[in-house]
Design an enzyme around this catalytic site. Sequence first.
Site, PDB file in Angstrom:
ATOM      1  N   GLY A  58       0.414  -1.215   0.071  1.00  0.00           N
ATOM      2  CA  GLY A  58      -0.050   0.250  -0.001  1.00  0.00           C
ATOM      3  C   GLY A  58       1.021   0.990   0.441  1.00  0.00           C
ATOM      4  O   GLY A  58       0.640   2.117   0.617  1.00  0.00           O
ATOM      5  N   ARG A 108       0.051   5.718  -1.572  1.00  0.00           N
ATOM      6  CA  ARG A 108      -0.455   7.051  -0.908  1.00  0.00           C
ATOM      7  C   ARG A 108      -0.317   6.821   0.061  1.00  0.00           C
ATOM      8  O   ARG A 108      -0.224   5.997   1.195  1.00  0.00           O
ATOM      9  CB  ARG A 108      -1.908   7.019  -1.442  1.00  0.00           C
ATOM     10  CG  ARG A 108      -2.087   6.935  -3.330  1.00  0.00           C
ATOM     11  CD  ARG A 108      -3.970   7.046  -2.861  1.00  0.00           C
ATOM     12  NE  ARG A 108      -4.759   5.562  -2.943  1.00  0.00           N
ATOM     13  CZ  ARG A 108      -5.727   5.787  -2.173  1.00  0.00           C
ATOM     14  NH1 ARG A 108      -6.070   5.917  -0.576  1.00  0.00           N
ATOM     15  NH2 ARG A 108      -6.045   3.949  -2.208  1.00  0.00           N
ATOM     16  N   TYR A 118     -12.888  -2.970  11.287  1.00  0.00           N
ATOM     17  CA  TYR A 118     -11.343  -2.356  11.180  1.00  0.00           C
ATOM     18  C   TYR A 118     -10.570  -2.568  12.435  1.00  0.00           C
ATOM     19  O   TYR A 118     -10.174  -2.774  12.671  1.00  0.00           O
ATOM     20  CB  TYR A 118     -11.568  -1.025  10.780  1.00  0.00           C
ATOM     21  CG  TYR A 118     -10.474   0.296  10.501  1.00  0.00           C
ATOM     22  CD1 TYR A 118      -9.721  -0.080   9.398  1.00  0.00           C
ATOM     23  CD2 TYR A 118      -9.592   0.688  11.472  1.00  0.00           C
ATOM     24  CE1 TYR A 118      -8.378   0.542   9.575  1.00  0.00           C
ATOM     25  CE2 TYR A 118      -8.854   1.202  11.747  1.00  0.00           C
ATOM     26  CZ  TYR A 118      -8.244   1.496  10.700  1.00  0.00           C
ATOM     27  OH  TYR A 118      -6.316   1.861   9.926  1.00  0.00           O
ATOM     28  N   VAL A 119     -11.745  -2.403  13.824  1.00  0.00           N
ATOM     29  CA  VAL A 119     -11.252  -2.855  14.887  1.00  0.00           C
ATOM     30  C   VAL A 119     -10.754  -4.214  15.193  1.00  0.00           C
ATOM     31  O   VAL A 119      -9.238  -4.624  16.094  1.00  0.00           O
ATOM     32  CB  VAL A 119     -11.697  -2.093  15.975  1.00  0.00           C
ATOM     33  CG1 VAL A 119     -11.377  -2.927  17.550  1.00  0.00           C
ATOM     34  CG2 VAL A 119     -12.191  -0.084  16.147  1.00  0.00           C
ATOM     35  N   LYS A 156      -7.625  -4.407  13.172  1.00  0.00           N
ATOM     36  CA  LYS A 156      -6.011  -3.786  13.550  1.00  0.00           C
ATOM     37  C   LYS A 156      -5.869  -4.480  15.461  1.00  0.00           C
ATOM     38  O   LYS A 156      -4.276  -4.846  15.146  1.00  0.00           O
ATOM     39  CB  LYS A 156      -6.078  -2.669  13.777  1.00  0.00           C
ATOM     40  CG  LYS A 156      -6.280  -1.766  12.482  1.00  0.00           C
ATOM     41  CD  LYS A 156      -5.131  -1.877  12.146  1.00  0.00           C
ATOM     42  CE  LYS A 156      -5.170  -1.047   9.963  1.00  0.00           C
ATOM     43  NZ  LYS A 156      -4.123  -1.406   9.167  1.00  0.00           N
TER      44      LYS A 156
HETATM   45  P1  NAP Z   1      -4.823   5.290   2.403  1.00  0.00           P
HETATM   46  O1  NAP Z   1      -4.562   7.030   2.237  1.00  0.00           O
HETATM   47  O2  NAP Z   1      -5.945   5.026   1.870  1.00  0.00           O
HETATM   48  O3  NAP Z   1      -3.708   4.267   1.402  1.00  0.00           O
HETATM   49  C1  NAP Z   1      -4.384   2.705   1.337  1.00  0.00           C
HETATM   50  C2  NAP Z   1      -3.107   2.277   0.842  1.00  0.00           C
HETATM   51  O4  NAP Z   1      -3.122   0.633   1.039  1.00  0.00           O
HETATM   52  C3  NAP Z   1      -3.163   2.581  -0.760  1.00  0.00           C
HETATM   53  O5  NAP Z   1      -1.861   2.144  -0.968  1.00  0.00           O
HETATM   54  C4  NAP Z   1      -3.925   1.086  -1.433  1.00  0.00           C
HETATM   55  O6  NAP Z   1      -3.171   1.316  -2.813  1.00  0.00           O
HETATM   56  C5  NAP Z   1      -3.428   0.285  -0.403  1.00  0.00           C
HETATM   57  N1  NAP Z   1      -3.965  -1.304  -0.784  1.00  0.00           N
HETATM   58  C6  NAP Z   1      -5.861  -0.964  -0.137  1.00  0.00           C
HETATM   59  N2  NAP Z   1      -6.289  -2.129  -0.187  1.00  0.00           N
HETATM   60  C7  NAP Z   1      -4.793  -2.887  -0.653  1.00  0.00           C
HETATM   61  C8  NAP Z   1      -5.234  -3.852  -1.628  1.00  0.00           C
HETATM   62  N3  NAP Z   1      -5.832  -4.593  -1.095  1.00  0.00           N
HETATM   63  N4  NAP Z   1      -3.619  -4.565  -1.297  1.00  0.00           N
HETATM   64  C9  NAP Z   1      -2.324  -4.365  -1.881  1.00  0.00           C
HETATM   65  N5  NAP Z   1      -2.970  -2.483  -1.707  1.00  0.00           N
HETATM   66  C10 NAP Z   1      -3.724  -2.425  -0.700  1.00  0.00           C
HETATM   67  O7  NAP Z   1      -4.598   4.978   3.943  1.00  0.00           O
HETATM   68  P2  NAP Z   1      -3.379   5.265   4.944  1.00  0.00           P
HETATM   69  O8  NAP Z   1      -3.966   6.371   6.185  1.00  0.00           O
HETATM   70  O9  NAP Z   1      -2.120   6.141   4.623  1.00  0.00           O
HETATM   71  O10 NAP Z   1      -3.653   3.910   5.657  1.00  0.00           O
HETATM   72  C11 NAP Z   1      -2.635   3.412   5.871  1.00  0.00           C
HETATM   73  C12 NAP Z   1      -2.604   2.280   6.569  1.00  0.00           C
HETATM   74  O11 NAP Z   1      -2.362   3.352   8.136  1.00  0.00           O
HETATM   75  C13 NAP Z   1      -3.777   1.231   7.115  1.00  0.00           C
HETATM   76  O12 NAP Z   1      -3.187  -0.114   7.873  1.00  0.00           O
HETATM   77  C14 NAP Z   1      -4.259   2.020   7.818  1.00  0.00           C
HETATM   78  O13 NAP Z   1      -5.324   1.654   8.319  1.00  0.00           O
HETATM   79  C15 NAP Z   1      -3.460   2.700   8.728  1.00  0.00           C
HETATM   80  N6  NAP Z   1      -3.288   3.783   9.680  1.00  0.00           N
HETATM   81  C16 NAP Z   1      -4.351   5.383   9.542  1.00  0.00           C
HETATM   82  C17 NAP Z   1      -4.461   5.781  10.253  1.00  0.00           C
HETATM   83  C18 NAP Z   1      -4.855   7.383   9.739  1.00  0.00           C
HETATM   84  O14 NAP Z   1      -4.972   8.012  10.383  1.00  0.00           O
HETATM   85  N7  NAP Z   1      -4.618   7.407   8.373  1.00  0.00           N
HETATM   86  C19 NAP Z   1      -4.743   5.639  11.303  1.00  0.00           C
HETATM   87  C20 NAP Z   1      -3.882   4.777  11.668  1.00  0.00           C
HETATM   88  C21 NAP Z   1      -3.824   3.455  11.535  1.00  0.00           C
HETATM   89  P3  NAP Z   1      -4.313   1.676  -3.885  1.00  0.00           P
HETATM   90  O15 NAP Z   1      -3.561   3.219  -4.154  1.00  0.00           O
HETATM   91  O16 NAP Z   1      -4.104   0.896  -4.824  1.00  0.00           O
HETATM   92  O17 NAP Z   1      -5.616   1.991  -3.307  1.00  0.00           O
END
Ligand code: NAP
Length: 246
Positions: A12, A15, A155-156, A159
């Site tokens: 992932g 982005r 989601y929880v 995680k």
């Molecule tokens: P994001 O901006 O939505 O980016 C998600 C990434 O995951 C994208 O690169 C997407 O690829 C990829 N992805 C989604 N489904 C996939 C799949 N089936 N196989 C491979 N790649 C996949 O999310 P983010 O906020 O950066 O979050 C990144 C991680 O941090 C996640 O695990 C999220 O749960 C965790 N997190 C985020 C936050 C927050 O506040 N943002 C807080 C706690 C934890 P595409 O671009 O190709 O769709």
Amino acid sequence: MQFKGKTVIVTGASRGIGQAIAIAFGNKGAQVVVNYNSNHEAAHQTVKQIEDSGGKAIAIKADVSAFDQAKFLVDQTIKLYGRIDILINNSGITKDQLILRMTEHDFDAVINVNLKGTWNMIKHSSRTMLKQKSGRIINISSVVGIVGNPGQSNYVASKAGIIGLTKSLAKEFGKKQVTVNAVAPGFIETEMTEQLPDTVKEAYLEQIPLARLGQSMDVANTVLFLASEEANYITGQIISVNGGMI
Ligand code: NAP
């Protein structure tokens, strides 16, 4: 912290947090495998950004929730670079809803990407790391995996599952000097959180002693440390990066 010649897979990485992690590793000399699911353009932009600053990267499309696609991603990495030094399981999705309205499909989809995807990637890369007698696995969990959150039971659960997976595999892999840790971010400004209403963001902000929302680099810096030589003696840990939220 230098990663010259190290092979890193970041799932992932097209982005948000994954992209920041990939770029940070690229800037420190690693060869980075930028995984993505569907956003081809964004993944290639990430690769370009790494290459423009003198680093090495390649984009590989794979849906980590699919066992065979996760295997493809790992096999391609080994074919290209001969080893895997660092695996960052960052791919994640949300499909929020109160349980009375949440569909079975949305429960399964989130568990499959976030938890099963993490397991798939470790399942396929661990043999290589164990043979190498070295490796770093860093899984991205979440603050809500520790404290829970209404409207996010899928989601929880995913995680919190990642936390259990991390602790168990740290015990399985320790003797071979493969460390397994998780990072639990708080509220980080990315596309995932962008969609939330301002009132929700303000409510989060009130709970954060450092009085700002997190940035992707806040998470990336912690991931880099856990992947570095300096973190040799850390395994099975869940490191919170949340501005003091909990
Ligand atoms: P994001 O901006 O939505 O980016 C998600 C990434 O995951 C994208 O690169 C997407 O690829 C990829 N992805 C989604 N489904 C996939 C799949 N089936 N196989 C491979 N790649 C996949 O999310 P983010 O906020 O950066 O979050 C990144 C991680 O941090 C996640 O695990 C999220 O749960 C965790 N997190 C985020 C936050 C927050 O506040 N943002 C807080 C706690 C934890 P595409 O671009 O190709 O769709």
